[in-house]
Design an enzyme around this catalytic site. Structure first.
Site, short mmCIF file in Angstrom:
data_model
loop_
_atom_site.label_atom_id
_atom_site.label_comp_id
_atom_site.label_asym_id
_atom_site.label_seq_id
_atom_site.Cartn_x
_atom_site.Cartn_y
_atom_site.Cartn_z
N THR A 79 -14.33 -11.23 14.33
CA THR A 79 -14.01 -10.76 15.46
C THR A 79 -14.67 -9.44 15.63
O THR A 79 -15.20 -9.06 16.83
CB THR A 79 -12.40 -10.88 15.79
OG1 THR A 79 -12.08 -11.98 15.78
CG2 THR A 79 -12.25 -10.05 17.16
N HIS A 102 -5.80 -18.65 17.16
CA HIS A 102 -6.05 -17.86 15.84
C HIS A 102 -5.61 -18.58 14.68
O HIS A 102 -4.48 -19.17 14.76
CB HIS A 102 -5.67 -16.47 15.68
CG HIS A 102 -6.28 -15.65 14.56
ND1 HIS A 102 -6.08 -15.86 13.24
CD2 HIS A 102 -7.41 -14.68 14.66
CE1 HIS A 102 -6.99 -15.27 12.44
NE2 HIS A 102 -7.61 -14.31 13.57
N ASP A 113 -15.60 -15.89 20.56
CA ASP A 113 -16.19 -14.47 19.50
C ASP A 113 -16.52 -15.38 18.15
O ASP A 113 -17.42 -14.84 17.56
CB ASP A 113 -14.86 -13.64 18.96
CG ASP A 113 -13.67 -14.34 18.32
OD1 ASP A 113 -13.39 -15.64 18.67
OD2 ASP A 113 -13.00 -13.69 17.66
N HIS A 114 -15.93 -16.32 17.55
CA HIS A 114 -16.73 -17.00 16.37
C HIS A 114 -15.95 -18.54 16.24
O HIS A 114 -15.06 -18.84 16.84
CB HIS A 114 -16.19 -16.09 15.04
CG HIS A 114 -14.88 -15.78 15.12
ND1 HIS A 114 -14.05 -16.86 14.37
CD2 HIS A 114 -14.03 -14.81 15.20
CE1 HIS A 114 -12.75 -16.27 14.57
NE2 HIS A 114 -12.80 -15.05 14.92
N GLU A 157 -10.58 -16.13 21.72
CA GLU A 157 -10.26 -16.23 20.29
C GLU A 157 -10.54 -17.58 19.44
O GLU A 157 -9.85 -18.55 20.02
CB GLU A 157 -9.03 -15.78 19.84
CG GLU A 157 -8.48 -15.67 18.36
CD GLU A 157 -9.51 -14.97 17.51
OE1 GLU A 157 -9.83 -15.40 16.35
OE2 GLU A 157 -9.60 -13.78 17.79
#
Length: 689
Positions: free
Chosen positions: A305, A423, A482-483, A261
């Site tokens: 995500t 996150h 993911d990002h 994440e």
């Protein structure tokens, strides 16, 4: 001075005067917000002029509606409209601060799927000055309440109100005309919402988004099989032949997808506080049997995500607005990795320590063909508040508790584990902190290193368990970020982290890199410098597994294929490549030098790349918006029947129990039906209690 002031006050005591004051205050407020709350990339006199001008057409139009009403109703309606527009601006400021984009109708339609645990995030996003967007409303109310301005109850002639509405239309026409001279094709060619707001304003963008959303819904209703022709032609023209050397080297192996994440590539080998921040992931990254990619980019849009999952498992881009998983995951037809592998003998399972409705996963995963979805209710520890943080279970506890189900999956299996502790807002309790925060002075950025370290420790514990049980030798392990975790709105902090005085758009483009690595004992590894992104993962994995997918609708290419197109599309239409980069309104060569005066050769090369990117994104959008895969079935692929999947805990565990009996291929069955959880070691302080 007294006479002019009297005239001004006298004018304000008319309904038209109050209306003009409201419009002026709204315009000033909007310009303040555009300049201080958003990063719109405004440059040059024309763009600055349009930024100051563009709030007025819709302010005149919307506030002018009150002029059609009588008496006091006209004033209250004007205040109501002003308050609604202020609230919309406020909401966009908060959303933009974290996601560098604006709210859309699709996003709001799916907000129930992503609203869980947002209170803490919002509290961390709000700045005191954000509330200044309501100042004009407050001023107008006070002026009326204290009778500094008196209510004009006289009738306002209809024809004058109509003239005001006509003026609004003329103002917008002038705005659009000027915008088109500076940015041709503004409403037809852009993938970036920033351009719409910069040139036409937030209200115009909202209308544009509403129209576009309605058109997209109509597109799906009117789509037919012939719409696939241009899509298939694009794919056939740009499809690269997979790397024969790697074809089938992982045939029959289990596949682990470990979702890291918000982890960015700059954290690989990063040292801070005299320590290596992520020693476990760094070790995997440099292992001789790991294929690592150092020019691998996230390509997500608003879905973040969810977009990453869409690309990873379908080789389809997320949508330019909202989340395709939320908007289309329940109803669309997909040919995703779980279904493809399931039809080659694989068991598929997704693991996520939060509610199943988040990003509409409980419905989308059925459309993708997942056999199992182990969400929050499957984890006994998820009920304890101290075991959860932000968007779900803490990673160490989540991965340990997931292992108890992994050991029961029939092999070969495809298992995706979604971590969440790293996150935003990157908060973690003191007992789990093992490194000092960054010292950029940015309260959002500084704790990022602490949650990244925690994620690394959790991954290390899971990898140790795989080694102890021997699963590592039977598996291909894929790790990916993911990002981005740190948005472009934190430029001073980014510059400090990268050791630069100031970051350029070229630096920000490369800041979109995320880790991607494929680990398997015996794999011919090394650091690969090819340019690629999340859209390329599925064809890469399928080739390694020896599964032919030449006739599928996939927009990526095998990352190991020689001669592949290395132009990587960002969701807003920007791109990176080994030769040229476009980010925002700037172009750069391979050395990061800005190209202010291009040669004809450079311009042609860049135009070709832009055309490729625009066509690729448009074709992918056409597939999702039109649900075109319902008209196409690859050779040997059976359509997913969503009704065959049930993620209710009692039903799923009963089904899993049946499959772990004597003849099962699961790890637990191969261990004489004994649990391997005694091999799982974690230093999670919560579990020690």
């Amino acid at each position: 001075m007294g006479q002019p002031l009297k005239k001004v006050r006298s004018g304000l005591n008319t309904r038209l005067g109050f209306f003009i004051l409201a419009v002026l205050l709204f315009g000033i407020k909007s310009y303040f917000a555009y300049k201080t709350k958003f990063s719109l990339g405004v440059s040059g006199g024309m763009q600055n002029l349009l930024l100051a001008f563009n709030p007025f057409p819709f302010a005149v139009l919307l506030l002018g509606l009150a002029l059609y009403m009588r008496g006091r109703k006209s004033y209250w309606f004007m205040l109501l409209i002003d308050a609604i527009m202020a609230t919309w601006l406020f909401a966009n400021i908060l959303y933009y601060r974290e996601f560098s984009d604006f709210l859309t109708f699709n996003l709001m339609k799916g907000s129930s799927s992503v609203s869980n645990n947002l209170n803490q995030s919002i509290a961390g996003i709000v700045h005191p000055t954000d509330f200044l967007v309501f100042l004009d409303v407050v001023i107008l109310i006070l002026l009326l309440a204290f009778k500094v301005i008196k209510v004009d109850t006289r009738a306002f002639k209809f024809r004058y109100a109509a003239l005001v509405s006509g003026l609004a239309v003329l103002l917008f026409g002038a705005n659009l005309s000027l915008a088109e001279t500076d940015r041709s094709g503004l409403l037809t060619r852009t993938f970036d919402n920033n351009y719409i707001v910069k040139y036409l304003g937030l209200e115009a963008y909202t209308v544009y988004d509403g129209v576009k959303t309605t058109q997209n819904n109509a597109t799906k209703a009117n789509a037919n099989s012939s719409d696939l022709t241009s899509v298939k032609n694009f794919i056939a023209k740009n499809q690269a032949t997979p790397n024969v050397e790697y074809s089938g080297v992982a045939k029959g192996k289990n596949v682990f997808i470990i979702h890291l994440e918000s982890l960015q590539q700059f954290m690989i080998d990063y040292k801070w506080d005299g320590q290596e921040v992520m020693p476990n992931i760094d070790k995997l990254y440099h292992a001789q049997d790991t294929l690592s990619f150092d020019n691998f980019y996230n390509q997500v849009g608003q879905g973040k995500t969810a977009d990453a999952e869409m690309m990873l498992e379908n080789s389809l881009f997320g949508l330019p607005e909202g989340s395709a998983m939320v908007m289309d995951g329940t109803t669309n037809t997909f040919q995703a990795a779980p279904a493809i592998l399931g039809q080659h003998g694989y068991t598929s399972a997704a693991f996520h320590g939060d509610v199943p409705s988040f990003w509409n996963r409980d419905n989308t995963y059925k459309s993708w063909g997942y056999d199992y979805f182990f969400s929050k209710s499957y984890y006994p520890n998820s009920k304890k508040s101290s075991y959860n943080l932000g968007y779900g279970m803490k990673d160490k506890i989540f991965l340990k508790d997931s292992a108890q189900y992994v050991q029961r999956l029939p092999q070969p299996f495809y298992a995706k584990l979604i971590t969440v502790t790293n996150h935003y807002p990157y908060t973690i309790d003191s007992q789990n902190k093992s490194i000092e925060p960054f010292d950029t002075g940015d309260s959002t950025v500084d704790p990022y290193v602490q949650t990244a370290r925690y994620l690394d420790q959790a991954v290390g514990e899971f990898m140790n368990w795989l080694e102890k049980t021997g699963l590592d030798k039977k598996s291909m392990i894929v790790l990916y970020g993911d990002h981005y975790g740190i948005s472009n709105n934190h430029k001073p902090a980014i510059a400090k982290l990268l050791g630069k005085k100031k970051v350029t758009n070229y630096d920000l483009a490369n800041f979109q890199k995320v880790p991607f690595m494929i680990h398997m004992p015996g794999l011919k590894g090394g650091i690969n410098h090819t340019y690629g992104g999340e859209i390329d993962v599925l064809p890469t994995l399928l080739n390694l597994l020896g599964i032919k997918d030449q006739d599928t609708i996939q927009f990526g290419n095998d990352l190991l294929a020689p001669g592949r197109n290395q132009t990587v599309a960002f969701r807003n239409g920007d791109f990176v490549s080994p030769t040229y980069t476009k980010y925002g309104a700037d172009y750069f060569d391979h050395n990061g030098k800005e190209l202010k005066h291009m040669t004809n050769e450079q311009r042609q090369a860049i135009d070709d790349m832009q055309n490729y990117v625009t066509t690729q994104l448009s074709a992918s959008d056409k597939v999702i918006n039109g649900d075109l895969l319902r008209f196409y079935q690859p050779e040997g692929f059976k359509k997913v029947i969503k009704g065959n999947y049930n993620y209710k805990k009692s039903t799923a565990l009963k089904q899993l129990k049946k499959k772990t009996k004597k003849n099962s291929t699961s790890l637990m069955s191969q261990n004489d039906h004994k649990s391997t959880m005694s091999d799982y070691e974690t230093d999670a302080p919560e579990l020690k209690k």
